[in-house]
Design a protein around this motif. Structure first.
Motif, PDB file in Angstrom:
ATOM      1  N   MET A   1       0.747  -1.169   0.100  1.00  0.00           N
ATOM      2  CA  MET A   1      -0.002  -0.029   0.123  1.00  0.00           C
ATOM      3  C   MET A   1       0.762   1.181   0.053  1.00  0.00           C
ATOM      4  O   MET A   1       1.849   1.242   0.693  1.00  0.00           O
ATOM      5  CB  MET A   1      -0.890   0.117   1.331  1.00  0.00           C
ATOM      6  N   ASN A   2       0.350   2.235  -0.858  1.00  0.00           N
ATOM      7  CA  ASN A   2       1.311   3.332  -0.809  1.00  0.00           C
ATOM      8  C   ASN A   2       0.599   4.726   0.042  1.00  0.00           C
ATOM      9  O   ASN A   2      -0.703   4.489   0.440  1.00  0.00           O
ATOM     10  CB  ASN A   2       1.348   3.950  -2.281  1.00  0.00           C
ATOM     11  N   ASP A  32     -14.319   2.435   1.157  1.00  0.00           N
ATOM     12  CA  ASP A  32     -15.175   1.174   0.718  1.00  0.00           C
ATOM     13  C   ASP A  32     -14.250   0.438  -0.272  1.00  0.00           C
ATOM     14  O   ASP A  32     -14.326  -0.678  -0.574  1.00  0.00           O
ATOM     15  CB  ASP A  32     -16.312   1.685  -0.180  1.00  0.00           C
ATOM     16  N   ASN A  33     -13.118   1.144  -0.967  1.00  0.00           N
ATOM     17  CA  ASN A  33     -12.246   0.656  -1.804  1.00  0.00           C
ATOM     18  C   ASN A  33     -11.025   0.044  -0.836  1.00  0.00           C
ATOM     19  O   ASN A  33      -9.935  -0.264  -1.514  1.00  0.00           O
ATOM     20  CB  ASN A  33     -11.827   1.337  -2.941  1.00  0.00           C
ATOM     21  N   GLY A  34     -10.944  -0.135   0.168  1.00  0.00           N
ATOM     22  CA  GLY A  34      -9.845  -0.784   1.122  1.00  0.00           C
ATOM     23  C   GLY A  34      -8.963   0.424   1.525  1.00  0.00           C
ATOM     24  O   GLY A  34      -7.746  -0.107   1.917  1.00  0.00           O
ATOM     25  N   ALA A  35      -9.004   1.698   1.451  1.00  0.00           N
ATOM     26  CA  ALA A  35      -7.948   2.585   1.808  1.00  0.00           C
ATOM     27  C   ALA A  35      -8.238   2.783   3.581  1.00  0.00           C
ATOM     28  O   ALA A  35      -9.133   2.334   3.982  1.00  0.00           O
ATOM     29  CB  ALA A  35      -8.161   3.735   1.075  1.00  0.00           C
ATOM     30  N   GLU A  36      -6.710   3.004   4.162  1.00  0.00           N
ATOM     31  CA  GLU A  36      -6.898   3.402   5.365  1.00  0.00           C
ATOM     32  C   GLU A  36      -6.551   4.936   5.651  1.00  0.00           C
ATOM     33  O   GLU A  36      -5.739   5.572   5.302  1.00  0.00           O
ATOM     34  CB  GLU A  36      -5.654   2.507   6.144  1.00  0.00           C
ATOM     35  N   GLU A  64      -5.512  12.187   3.907  1.00  0.00           N
ATOM     36  CA  GLU A  64      -4.280  11.762   4.024  1.00  0.00           C
ATOM     37  C   GLU A  64      -4.342  10.259   4.332  1.00  0.00           C
ATOM     38  O   GLU A  64      -5.490   9.795   5.186  1.00  0.00           O
ATOM     39  CB  GLU A  64      -3.240  12.075   5.134  1.00  0.00           C
ATOM     40  N   PHE A  65      -4.123   9.242   3.473  1.00  0.00           N
ATOM     41  CA  PHE A  65      -4.465   7.671   3.304  1.00  0.00           C
ATOM     42  C   PHE A  65      -3.367   6.912   2.833  1.00  0.00           C
ATOM     43  O   PHE A  65      -2.548   7.456   2.149  1.00  0.00           O
ATOM     44  CB  PHE A  65      -5.735   7.535   2.798  1.00  0.00           C
ATOM     45  N   LYS A  66      -3.564   5.566   2.870  1.00  0.00           N
ATOM     46  CA  LYS A  66      -2.844   4.651   2.571  1.00  0.00           C
ATOM     47  C   LYS A  66      -3.575   3.732   1.865  1.00  0.00           C
ATOM     48  O   LYS A  66      -5.061   3.195   2.172  1.00  0.00           O
ATOM     49  CB  LYS A  66      -2.169   3.627   3.665  1.00  0.00           C
ATOM     50  N   ALA A  67      -3.374   3.285   0.372  1.00  0.00           N
ATOM     51  CA  ALA A  67      -4.248   2.803  -0.477  1.00  0.00           C
ATOM     52  C   ALA A  67      -3.424   2.157  -1.659  1.00  0.00           C
ATOM     53  O   ALA A  67      -2.306   2.405  -1.687  1.00  0.00           O
ATOM     54  CB  ALA A  67      -5.311   3.732  -0.882  1.00  0.00           C
ATOM     55  N   ARG A  81     -17.154  13.407 -10.946  1.00  0.00           N
ATOM     56  CA  ARG A  81     -18.894  13.273 -10.831  1.00  0.00           C
ATOM     57  C   ARG A  81     -19.247  14.425  -9.938  1.00  0.00           C
ATOM     58  O   ARG A  81     -20.495  14.782 -10.350  1.00  0.00           O
ATOM     59  CB  ARG A  81     -19.105  11.849 -10.548  1.00  0.00           C
ATOM     60  N   GLU A  82     -18.822  14.805  -9.121  1.00  0.00           N
ATOM     61  CA  GLU A  82     -19.177  15.761  -7.886  1.00  0.00           C
ATOM     62  C   GLU A  82     -19.083  17.369  -8.380  1.00  0.00           C
ATOM     63  O   GLU A  82     -18.105  17.822  -8.502  1.00  0.00           O
ATOM     64  CB  GLU A  82     -18.773  15.530  -6.563  1.00  0.00           C
ATOM     65  N   GLU A  83     -20.375  17.859  -8.680  1.00  0.00           N
ATOM     66  CA  GLU A  83     -20.357  19.501  -9.207  1.00  0.00           C
ATOM     67  C   GLU A  83     -19.824  20.292  -7.997  1.00  0.00           C
ATOM     68  O   GLU A  83     -19.352  21.508  -8.304  1.00  0.00           O
ATOM     69  CB  GLU A  83     -21.762  19.543  -9.617  1.00  0.00           C
ATOM     70  N   LYS A  84     -19.783  19.769  -6.840  1.00  0.00           N
ATOM     71  CA  LYS A  84     -19.390  20.618  -5.575  1.00  0.00           C
ATOM     72  C   LYS A  84     -17.801  20.866  -5.766  1.00  0.00           C
ATOM     73  O   LYS A  84     -17.362  21.745  -4.948  1.00  0.00           O
ATOM     74  CB  LYS A  84     -19.758  20.103  -4.174  1.00  0.00           C
ATOM     75  N   VAL A  85     -17.115  20.153  -6.427  1.00  0.00           N
ATOM     76  CA  VAL A  85     -15.704  19.994  -6.283  1.00  0.00           C
ATOM     77  C   VAL A  85     -15.281  20.978  -7.383  1.00  0.00           C
ATOM     78  O   VAL A  85     -15.749  20.869  -8.482  1.00  0.00           O
ATOM     79  CB  VAL A  85     -15.161  18.546  -6.509  1.00  0.00           C
ATOM     80  N   ILE A  86     -14.454  22.188  -7.252  1.00  0.00           N
ATOM     81  CA  ILE A  86     -13.951  22.910  -8.075  1.00  0.00           C
ATOM     82  C   ILE A  86     -12.672  22.517  -8.491  1.00  0.00           C
ATOM     83  O   ILE A  86     -12.449  22.468  -9.843  1.00  0.00           O
ATOM     84  CB  ILE A  86     -13.565  24.143  -7.268  1.00  0.00           C
ATOM     85  N   ARG A  87     -11.767  22.066  -7.513  1.00  0.00           N
ATOM     86  CA  ARG A  87     -10.372  21.444  -8.004  1.00  0.00           C
ATOM     87  C   ARG A  87      -9.785  20.339  -7.193  1.00  0.00           C
ATOM     88  O   ARG A  87     -10.385  20.205  -5.941  1.00  0.00           O
ATOM     89  CB  ARG A  87      -9.476  22.351  -8.172  1.00  0.00           C
ATOM     90  N   PHE A  88      -8.951  19.432  -7.389  1.00  0.00           N
ATOM     91  CA  PHE A  88      -8.644  18.564  -6.727  1.00  0.00           C
ATOM     92  C   PHE A  88      -7.153  18.039  -6.968  1.00  0.00           C
ATOM     93  O   PHE A  88      -6.640  18.173  -8.238  1.00  0.00           O
ATOM     94  CB  PHE A  88      -9.428  17.246  -6.727  1.00  0.00           C
ATOM     95  N   MET A  89      -6.346  17.333  -6.076  1.00  0.00           N
ATOM     96  CA  MET A  89      -4.864  16.829  -6.342  1.00  0.00           C
ATOM     97  C   MET A  89      -4.707  15.962  -5.530  1.00  0.00           C
ATOM     98  O   MET A  89      -4.857  16.070  -4.255  1.00  0.00           O
ATOM     99  CB  MET A  89      -3.902  18.056  -6.319  1.00  0.00           C
ATOM    100  N   THR A  90      -4.308  15.042  -6.002  1.00  0.00           N
ATOM    101  CA  THR A  90      -4.014  13.634  -5.177  1.00  0.00           C
ATOM    102  C   THR A  90      -2.312  13.267  -5.478  1.00  0.00           C
ATOM    103  O   THR A  90      -2.094  13.420  -6.754  1.00  0.00           O
ATOM    104  CB  THR A  90      -4.723  12.330  -5.569  1.00  0.00           C
ATOM    105  N   VAL A  91      -1.700  13.113  -4.555  1.00  0.00           N
ATOM    106  CA  VAL A  91      -0.378  13.130  -4.653  1.00  0.00           C
ATOM    107  C   VAL A  91       0.255  11.826  -3.785  1.00  0.00           C
ATOM    108  O   VAL A  91      -0.162  11.648  -2.741  1.00  0.00           O
ATOM    109  CB  VAL A  91       0.614  14.274  -4.199  1.00  0.00           C
ATOM    110  N   LYS A  92       1.213  11.009  -4.530  1.00  0.00           N
ATOM    111  CA  LYS A  92       1.790   9.871  -3.681  1.00  0.00           C
ATOM    112  C   LYS A  92       2.964  10.588  -2.874  1.00  0.00           C
ATOM    113  O   LYS A  92       3.728  11.213  -3.517  1.00  0.00           O
ATOM    114  CB  LYS A  92       2.315   8.976  -4.529  1.00  0.00           C
ATOM    115  N   LEU A  93       3.140  10.259  -1.664  1.00  0.00           N
ATOM    116  CA  LEU A  93       3.950  10.463  -0.781  1.00  0.00           C
ATOM    117  C   LEU A  93       5.149   9.617  -0.793  1.00  0.00           C
ATOM    118  O   LEU A  93       4.906   8.344  -0.728  1.00  0.00           O
ATOM    119  CB  LEU A  93       3.631  10.906   0.718  1.00  0.00           C
ATOM    120  N   ASP A  94       6.470  10.199  -0.973  1.00  0.00           N
ATOM    121  CA  ASP A  94       7.733   9.439  -0.852  1.00  0.00           C
ATOM    122  C   ASP A  94       8.098   9.246   0.933  1.00  0.00           C
ATOM    123  O   ASP A  94       7.141   9.670   1.615  1.00  0.00           O
ATOM    124  CB  ASP A  94       8.793   9.902  -1.638  1.00  0.00           C
ATOM    125  N   LYS A  95       9.044   8.578   1.351  1.00  0.00           N
ATOM    126  CA  LYS A  95       9.324   8.368   2.488  1.00  0.00           C
ATOM    127  C   LYS A  95       9.616   9.546   3.346  1.00  0.00           C
ATOM    128  O   LYS A  95       9.207   9.485   4.604  1.00  0.00           O
ATOM    129  CB  LYS A  95      10.461   7.134   2.779  1.00  0.00           C
TER     130      LYS A  95
END
Length: 115
Positions: A1-2, A32-36, A64-67, A81-95
């Protein structure tokens, strides 16, 4: 898991209940998809650097999550799909970023205990 961190901006016309409900919806997609879920922060209403859809402010949220990597596609599809969201960004964190995030979480927890 990352280890991942996602920040999303919600439209400023939402009430506090609608904001919490929307954040809960996205954390549910993750769990629901197994993330912590490791950490959730609501940064509140902030001014954006430039207007998006004629809006100059937005409600910023951090999760912040592990998945597994496949979960990211499902999360970003939910954002789109959600019209309430203006912008989003997801980043994988290194150690190093993970260590910094953990130190930051501990500092925030310590600060909340003192208050």
């Amino acid at each position: 898991m990352n280890h991942y961190e996602t920040v999303f901006i919600l439209t400023p016309v939402l009430s506090a209940d609608q904001t919490k409900e929307t954040v809960a919806k996205f954390t549910k997609v993750l769990t629901d998809n197994g993330a912590e879920i490791l950490n959730e922060e609501a940064w509140g209403l902030k001014k954006m650097a430039y207007a998006i859809d004629k809006k100059s402010t937005g409600f910023y949220n951090l999760v912040e999550f592990k998945a597994e990597p496949a979960v990211i596609d499902k999360l970003e599809t939910a954002y789109r799909r959600e019209e309430k969201v203006i912008r989003f960004m997801t980043v994988k964190l290194d150690k190093y970023a993970s260590a910094y995030a953990e130190k930051r979480r501990n500092k925030l927890a310590k600060k909340e205990e003192e208050a």
